[in-house]
Design a protein around this motif. Structure first.
Motif, short mmCIF file in Angstrom:
data_model
loop_
_atom_site.label_atom_id
_atom_site.label_comp_id
_atom_site.label_asym_id
_atom_site.label_seq_id
_atom_site.Cartn_x
_atom_site.Cartn_y
_atom_site.Cartn_z
N GLN A 11 105.04 51.51 11.02
CA GLN A 11 104.18 50.40 10.63
C GLN A 11 102.91 50.39 11.47
OE1 GLN A 11 106.04 46.54 10.67
NE2 GLN A 11 104.17 45.49 10.08
N ALA A 12 103.02 50.60 12.76
CA ALA A 12 101.84 50.62 13.63
C ALA A 12 100.91 51.78 13.28
CB ALA A 12 102.27 50.70 15.10
N LEU A 13 101.49 52.94 12.98
CA LEU A 13 100.67 54.09 12.56
C LEU A 13 99.89 53.77 11.29
CD1 LEU A 13 103.18 57.00 13.22
CD2 LEU A 13 100.98 56.67 14.37
N GLU A 14 100.54 53.15 10.33
CA GLU A 14 99.87 52.78 9.07
C GLU A 14 98.79 51.74 9.31
OE1 GLU A 14 98.93 52.74 4.97
OE2 GLU A 14 99.84 54.21 6.31
N GLU A 15 99.05 50.77 10.16
CA GLU A 15 98.05 49.75 10.45
C GLU A 15 96.81 50.35 11.12
OE1 GLU A 15 100.11 46.72 12.69
OE2 GLU A 15 101.33 46.15 10.96
N ILE A 16 97.00 51.31 12.01
CA ILE A 16 95.86 51.96 12.66
C ILE A 16 95.10 52.83 11.66
CG2 ILE A 16 95.22 53.68 14.41
CD1 ILE A 16 97.47 52.42 16.17
N ALA A 17 95.82 53.52 10.78
CA ALA A 17 95.15 54.32 9.74
C ALA A 17 94.32 53.43 8.81
CB ALA A 17 96.18 55.13 8.95
N LEU A 18 94.84 52.27 8.44
CA LEU A 18 94.08 51.34 7.60
C LEU A 18 92.88 50.77 8.35
CD1 LEU A 18 96.98 49.46 5.77
CD2 LEU A 18 95.33 51.06 4.77
N LEU A 19 93.04 50.51 9.63
CA LEU A 19 91.93 50.06 10.46
C LEU A 19 90.80 51.08 10.41
CD1 LEU A 19 90.92 48.05 12.75
CD2 LEU A 19 91.97 49.68 14.36
N LYS A 20 91.13 52.34 10.58
CA LYS A 20 90.13 53.41 10.56
C LYS A 20 89.48 53.53 9.19
CE LYS A 20 88.03 56.95 12.40
NZ LYS A 20 87.06 56.77 13.48
N ALA A 21 90.27 53.47 8.13
CA ALA A 21 89.72 53.56 6.77
C ALA A 21 88.76 52.41 6.50
CB ALA A 21 90.86 53.56 5.75
N ARG A 22 89.12 51.22 6.93
CA ARG A 22 88.24 50.06 6.74
C ARG A 22 86.94 50.22 7.52
NH1 ARG A 22 93.39 46.99 7.18
NH2 ARG A 22 93.91 46.50 5.01
N ARG A 23 87.02 50.78 8.71
CA ARG A 23 85.83 51.00 9.52
C ARG A 23 84.88 51.96 8.81
NH1 ARG A 23 83.05 55.40 11.53
NH2 ARG A 23 81.79 54.74 13.24
N ASP A 24 85.39 53.07 8.29
CA ASP A 24 84.54 54.02 7.59
C ASP A 24 83.91 53.39 6.36
OD1 ASP A 24 85.15 55.93 9.50
OD2 ASP A 24 86.36 57.17 8.17
N ARG A 25 84.70 52.65 5.58
CA ARG A 25 84.17 51.99 4.38
C ARG A 25 83.14 50.93 4.75
NH1 ARG A 25 85.83 47.35 2.12
NH2 ARG A 25 87.87 47.45 3.12
N ALA A 26 83.41 50.14 5.78
CA ALA A 26 82.47 49.09 6.19
C ALA A 26 81.14 49.71 6.63
CB ALA A 26 83.07 48.25 7.31
N ALA A 27 81.19 50.83 7.33
CA ALA A 27 79.95 51.50 7.74
C ALA A 27 79.17 51.98 6.53
CB ALA A 27 80.26 52.67 8.68
N ASP A 28 79.85 52.63 5.59
CA ASP A 28 79.16 53.20 4.44
C ASP A 28 78.64 52.15 3.47
OD1 ASP A 28 79.57 55.77 5.41
OD2 ASP A 28 81.42 56.05 4.28
N THR A 29 79.30 51.00 3.40
CA THR A 29 78.84 49.93 2.51
C THR A 29 77.98 48.91 3.24
OG1 THR A 29 80.85 48.62 2.88
CG2 THR A 29 80.86 50.15 0.99
N LYS A 30 77.80 49.14 4.54
CA LYS A 30 76.98 48.25 5.39
C LYS A 30 77.52 46.82 5.39
CE LYS A 30 72.89 51.06 5.27
NZ LYS A 30 72.44 51.94 4.26
N ASP A 31 78.83 46.71 5.41
CA ASP A 31 79.49 45.41 5.50
C ASP A 31 79.69 45.13 6.99
OD1 ASP A 31 81.21 43.23 5.55
OD2 ASP A 31 82.45 43.96 3.88
N TRP A 32 78.64 44.63 7.63
CA TRP A 32 78.65 44.49 9.09
C TRP A 32 79.60 43.40 9.58
CZ3 TRP A 32 77.47 48.96 9.98
CH2 TRP A 32 76.40 49.61 9.40
N ALA A 33 79.85 42.39 8.77
CA ALA A 33 80.83 41.36 9.16
C ALA A 33 82.23 41.98 9.24
CB ALA A 33 80.80 40.19 8.19
N LEU A 34 82.60 42.76 8.22
CA LEU A 34 83.89 43.45 8.26
C LEU A 34 83.92 44.42 9.43
CD1 LEU A 34 86.67 44.29 7.19
CD2 LEU A 34 85.48 45.84 5.60
N TYR A 35 82.88 45.21 9.58
CA TYR A 35 82.82 46.21 10.65
C TYR A 35 83.06 45.55 12.01
CZ TYR A 35 81.07 50.52 12.90
OH TYR A 35 80.94 51.67 13.63
#
Length: 153
Positions: A11-35
C-alpha cells in the motif's frame, strides 16, 4: 524500527507511486496548487539547472516562473523505493523530460534523461515529498536553443 511488511508495504509503495504520478501531471498541466500540496512545507529541492530551494513555497514560485512559457512532458519510471521507517522512505526514479517553447519566432525543444533522488515522509495520513535532487546524465536541445529559461523575479 518497525519495518513495513506485506500489504502495508504494498500500500505504501502504491501511495508513493501515485504521489509521483500526480507530481508529474501537476507539473505538465501547470496545476501549481496540486503540485504544492504534494510537498511538505519544509521540502528541499535541488535542480542542477537552478540550484537549491529550501521550502515548498520557494520551489513552487520558481518552478512556475521557469515553466511559464514551456510545454513540458515529464516521464518517471522504474522506481527503486526503500523504507527507512514505516513513515520515511527514499526513492530513485529514472526520468525523461521534454520541454517545448518559442524563442522569438522559432520553435525549440530540450530533452533530458537522468534520475530523481527523492525522500518522502508520511505526515498524517498521506505521503509527501520532503526532498528531491535531479541529476541529468544526457541532454540535447534544438540548435540555437537557450535552456534553461532564466527566472525573472
Amino acid at each position: 524500527m518497525n519495518a513495513l511488511t506485506g500489504l502495508d508495504k504494498l500500500q505504501a509503495l502504491e501511495e508513493i507511486a501515485l504521489l509521483k504520478a500526480r507530481r508529474d501531471r501537476a507539473a505538465d498541466t501547470k496545476d501549481w496548487a496540486l503540485y504544492e500540496s504534494l510537498h511538505a512545507p519544509d521540502h528541499v529541492s535541488e535542480n542542477g539547472d537552478y540550484g537549491r530551494w529550501t521550502t515548498a513555497t520557494e520551489m513552487i514560485a520558481n518552478v512556475a516562473k521557469s515553466m511559464e512559457h514551456l510545454t513540458t512532458m515529464h516521464h518517471s519510471h522504474s522506481p527503486e523505493i526503500a523504507f527507512e521507517t514505516p513513515t520515511r522512505a527514499t526513492g530513485i526514479w529514472a526520468m525523461e523530460g521534454m520541454s517545448f517553447w518559442k524563442q522569438g519566432e522559432q520553435d525549440h525543444w530540450f530533452q533530458a534523461f537522468g534520475h530523481y533522488f527523492e525522500r518522502y515522509e508520511k505526515r498524517g495520513d498521506r505521503w509527501m515529498f520532503t526532498q528531491r535532487k535531479l541529476e541529468y546524465y544526457f541532454t540535447r536541445k534544438s540548435p540555437g536553443a537557450i535552456f534553461p529559461p532564466k527566472i525573472v523575479t
